[in-house]
Design an enzyme around this catalytic site. Structure first.
Site, PDB file in Angstrom:
ATOM      1  N   CYS B  59       2.236 -50.652  -3.409  1.00 46.64           N
ATOM      2  CA  CYS B  59       3.399 -51.460  -4.044  1.00 46.64           C
ATOM      3  C   CYS B  59       4.589 -51.208  -3.394  1.00 46.64           C
ATOM      4  CB  CYS B  59       3.848 -50.763  -5.426  1.00 46.64           C
ATOM      5  SG  CYS B  59       4.110 -48.896  -5.100  1.00 46.64           S
ATOM      6  N   HIS B  85      -1.089 -44.906  -8.081  1.00 47.26           N
ATOM      7  CA  HIS B  85      -1.931 -45.690  -7.118  1.00 47.26           C
ATOM      8  C   HIS B  85      -2.582 -44.743  -6.358  1.00 47.26           C
ATOM      9  CE1 HIS B  85       1.782 -48.581  -7.316  1.00 47.26           C
ATOM     10  NE2 HIS B  85       0.699 -48.872  -8.269  1.00 47.26           N
ATOM     11  N   HIS B  96     -12.606 -41.434  -0.398  1.00 41.82           N
ATOM     12  CA  HIS B  96     -10.940 -40.769  -0.196  1.00 41.82           C
ATOM     13  C   HIS B  96     -10.380 -40.099  -1.381  1.00 41.82           C
ATOM     14  CE1 HIS B  96     -10.510 -43.983   3.428  1.00 41.82           C
ATOM     15  NE2 HIS B  96     -11.706 -43.623   3.135  1.00 41.82           N
ATOM     16  N   CYS B 189      28.890  15.920 -20.895  1.00 34.50           N
ATOM     17  CA  CYS B 189      27.619  14.917 -21.156  1.00 34.50           C
ATOM     18  C   CYS B 189      27.034  14.210 -20.016  1.00 34.50           C
ATOM     19  CB  CYS B 189      28.016  14.180 -22.202  1.00 34.50           C
ATOM     20  SG  CYS B 189      29.552  12.900 -22.186  1.00 34.50           S
ATOM     21  N   HIS B 484      30.770   8.437 -24.371  1.00 32.03           N
ATOM     22  CA  HIS B 484      29.791   9.678 -24.471  1.00 32.03           C
ATOM     23  C   HIS B 484      28.404   9.216 -23.990  1.00 32.03           C
ATOM     24  CE1 HIS B 484      28.077  13.208 -26.066  1.00 32.03           C
ATOM     25  NE2 HIS B 484      27.214  12.818 -26.900  1.00 32.03           N
TER      26      HIS B 484
END
Lengths: 113, 553
Positions: B59, B85, B96, B189, B484
């Site tokens: 195409c 295609h 192919h 802490c 904390h």
């Protein structure tokens, strides 16, 4: 009576001439984009933006979901492309579209000069 | 024993590919090798003739996917199921069937309408790439001999005599052995939370409990009385003594203050900073005592043996593709939480409103962000030796070698020197209990740059496991100035909340809902499980810290 079709056939058209006459504006622009290498740069830019905004991860997730539903061995590349393409096109963010359009516009301006 | 990544095995070819290989072998691949073109980003495409754009034979279209037939070199397009295609070509010409996707340089079977894979094809592509890329192989180390830098972590148990010391459980307790609260000595802490995580990192625990850092000897030979590893070891003994009353790590705090004078105060500190400084002090002390031989470049102190990994940084020039690679050791990974509130990133799904202050991120997302190629700003142009000038570049991080214990630190505290403000990012982060680090390894990251290829890269098939298991989470609640720290520990498949002196059993949901700040993952190896029983503790006279712990009987 069966006519030999070769007698009434029009002369074979010159293939190259036909192609040039049929080149639309869109095709000309595309060719210019590719030849100048701008298309590659735009593609890289687009890739970067789509990764950054999470679009690619989103598409990956959709592909996975589709594959899981259909079954891993029942899915081909063509299937995935057909299913994902419309979703992908629809979900590209507007900002990305705007940026690329802007780049293409400035390219056109510079190419026309 | 260790899982191999299944994507590296060769998929079975379809019958058309098998036929093609039988009839044509490698001729087709070799003949199109010259038309492969490589972008600086590492992607390969078929470009052939630059002056003419490829067009479909049927195409004359140039849009959609274009396929190059390996037998007759004709190009066919495939835009939609109606306009296929490539399939048409395989139907009109007998045999192919195999073609190459021109944009991606990947094999395609026109009859099956699907991608197919052939290691020989990928080798043809990769060898072209490696030849073409500017010297330095674009950051790819191909099929190098396995380096002998592997650290021997597992002792040869045939040689060592193992003495088993059975430790009594002592008083009846509802908590497993080794779980003990830590008293808060005044805003400590930050220290307690990190200590709890370290106390329950199996390699560290085994090392100190088996007296690898011998405190009596250290006291004799050490000129200064201060030894952080000694104090740290003392805490191990105290915590695992069976006594369940909360312990005060005063001695360690004092030692740490001595070393980090600038942080010696009762103000709140950052837990991550404490973690890094602890590892540094342990390393320093061990270096002093036993200077390591730098032959293989690896430090043999316990801190590095457990936590040290190797980070790889690739900087690629966008113009020519030249990549410069550097590797640096690291003891943890500091991960960004993701796009900041002010950015213009748009979420792809428009129906989801981009949430700003209540963003939810995942740890895996943070790791993805960490290993994503980052385009360096135009003000950061780096000098490219190949182009011989400053160019825009891409930087990508990956993990060259994983540590035994992986500490993932989330950058929740943002300090902006410009605006002279700091703030905390409170987003909830989803983190998994089991983490597979394979996608973040250098071998995976580098492999992904070149697309879907079946090709051996260095570091593939390494026998280090990439699966990790979460065993401790240090969480932060509250504000930047007044918050904390609390640690969640996983012992024998049960999660415990360690809030200074208070230890409570909690559910998995509680842990998942917490605000993760530092996550500690350990490599899933047959020897180490967070759920293991601690009744038996082997002590080897050879002094190797990594011994197999007897399974619970």
């Amino acid at each position: 009576m069966r006519r030999a079709s070769s007698i009434n056939r029009p002369p074979t058209p010159d293939a190259e001439v036909d192609q040039e006459q049929e080149l639309s504006l869109q095709e000309i622009i595309n060719i210019k984009l590719i030849e100048s290498g701008e298309k590659e740069r735009l593609k890289e830019l687009l890739r970067e933006r789509l990764i950054e905004c999470g679009w690619r991860d989103e598409m990956k997730a959709q592909c996975r979901a589709f594959t899981r539903k259909r079954g891993r061995n029942n899915v081909t590349v063509d299937d995935l492309v057909d299913v994902i393409t419309p979703k992908g096109r629809a979900s590209v963010p507007d900002s990305v579209k705007a940026e690329l359009l802007q780049r293409i516009r400035s390219f056109l301006v510079s190419a026309a000069l | 024993m260790f899982g191999r990544n299944p994507t590296y095995t060769n998929p079975k070819p379809c019958k058309h590919l098998a036929n093609y290989k039988l009839n044509h072998g490698l001729n087709g691949y070799n003949s199109i090798q010259k038309s492969f073109k490589i972008t600086p980003h590492g992607r390969t495409a078929m470009n052939g003739d630059q002056s003419k754009i490829p067009r479909c034979n049927f195409c004359s279209g140039y849009q959609g996917r274009l396929y190059f037939c390996l037998i007759c070199s004709s190009v066919s397009c495939c835009c939609s199921p109606d306009s296929n295609h490539a399939l048409l070509h395989s139907q009109t010409e007998n045999g192919h069937e195999i073609a190459v996707d021109m944009e991606r340089a990947e094999l395609f079977c026109c009859v099956c309408c699907d991608q197919v894979y052939d290691p020989d094809f990928d080798e043809a592509v990769m060898s072209k790439q490696i030849m073409e890329m500017p010297r330095n192989n674009n950051g790819v180390d191909v099929r190098k001999e396995k380096s002998n830098k592997r650290r021997k972590l597992i002792s040869d148990s045939n040689n060592s005599k193992e003495l088993f010391l059975r430790m009594g459980r002592g008083s009846k307790s509802c908590f497993p052995w080794g779980l003990r609260g830590l008293n808060n000595l005044g805003n400590t802490c930050f220290m307690n939370s990190v200590l709890q995580a370290l106390l329950h990192a199996p390699p560290l625990r085994n090392y100190f409990l088996s007296n690898q850092h011998n405190r009596e000897i250290c006291r004799k030979i050490s000129s200064d009385r201060l030894c952080l590893p000694c104090d740290f070891g003392a805490i191990f003994s105290a915590i695992f003594s069976g006594n369940q009353t909360p312990y005060s790590p005063a001695r360690l705090l004092y030692s740490w203050w001595q070393h980090s004078a600038n942080l010696a105060s009762y103000e709140q500190q950052d837990a991550h900073e404490f973690f890094i400084s602890m590892l540094d002090r342990i390393h320093e002390k061990e270096e002093q005592a036993r200077p390591s031989n730098k032959d293989d470049g690896d430090c043999h102190c316990i801190a590095h043996k457990v936590f040290s990994g190797l980070l790889r940084s690739d900087v690629t020039c966008i113009t020519c593709g030249f990549t410069s690679t550097t590797c640096d050791p690291c003891v943890d990974l500091s991960l960004d939480l993701g796009p900041s509130n002010g950015s213009s990133t748009v979420v792809a799904d428009k129906s989801r409103k981009p949430s700003k202050n209540t963003g939810v991120s995942t740890l895996v997302g943070c790791l993805d962000l960490f290993t994503r190629p980052e385009r360096l700003g135009s003000d950061q142009k780096l000098y490219c030796p190949h182009c011989r000038e400053r160019r825009d570049s891409l930087k990508q991080m990956s993990i060259r070698r994983l540590p035994l214990v992986l500490c993932l630190h989330i950058k929740r505290f943002e300090h902006s020197p410009i605006r002279k403000m700091s703030r905390k990012i409170d987003w909830h982060l989803q983190f998994p209990f089991s983490l597979d680090m394979a996608p973040y390894l250098s071998s995976s990251i580098v492999r992904n740059r070149f697309g879907n290829r079946i090709f051996a890269f260095e570091g593939d098939g390494s026998d280090m496991s990439t699966e990790f298991e979460l065993f401790a989470v240090v969480t932060h609640s509250g504000k930047l100035e007044s918050g904390h720290y609390v640690t969640y520990l996983r012992l024998r498949n049960q999660w415990y909340k360690c809030d200074d002196a208070w230890i409570t059993e909690v559910s998995e949901q509680t842990v998942r809902a917490s605000q993760g700040y530092m996550m500690y993952y350990i490599q899933k190896m047959p020897f180490y499980k967070a759920s293991e029983e601690l009744n038996h503790l082997p002590i080897s006279p050879r002094g190797d810290p990594f011994l197999s712990t007897a399974e619970c009987c």
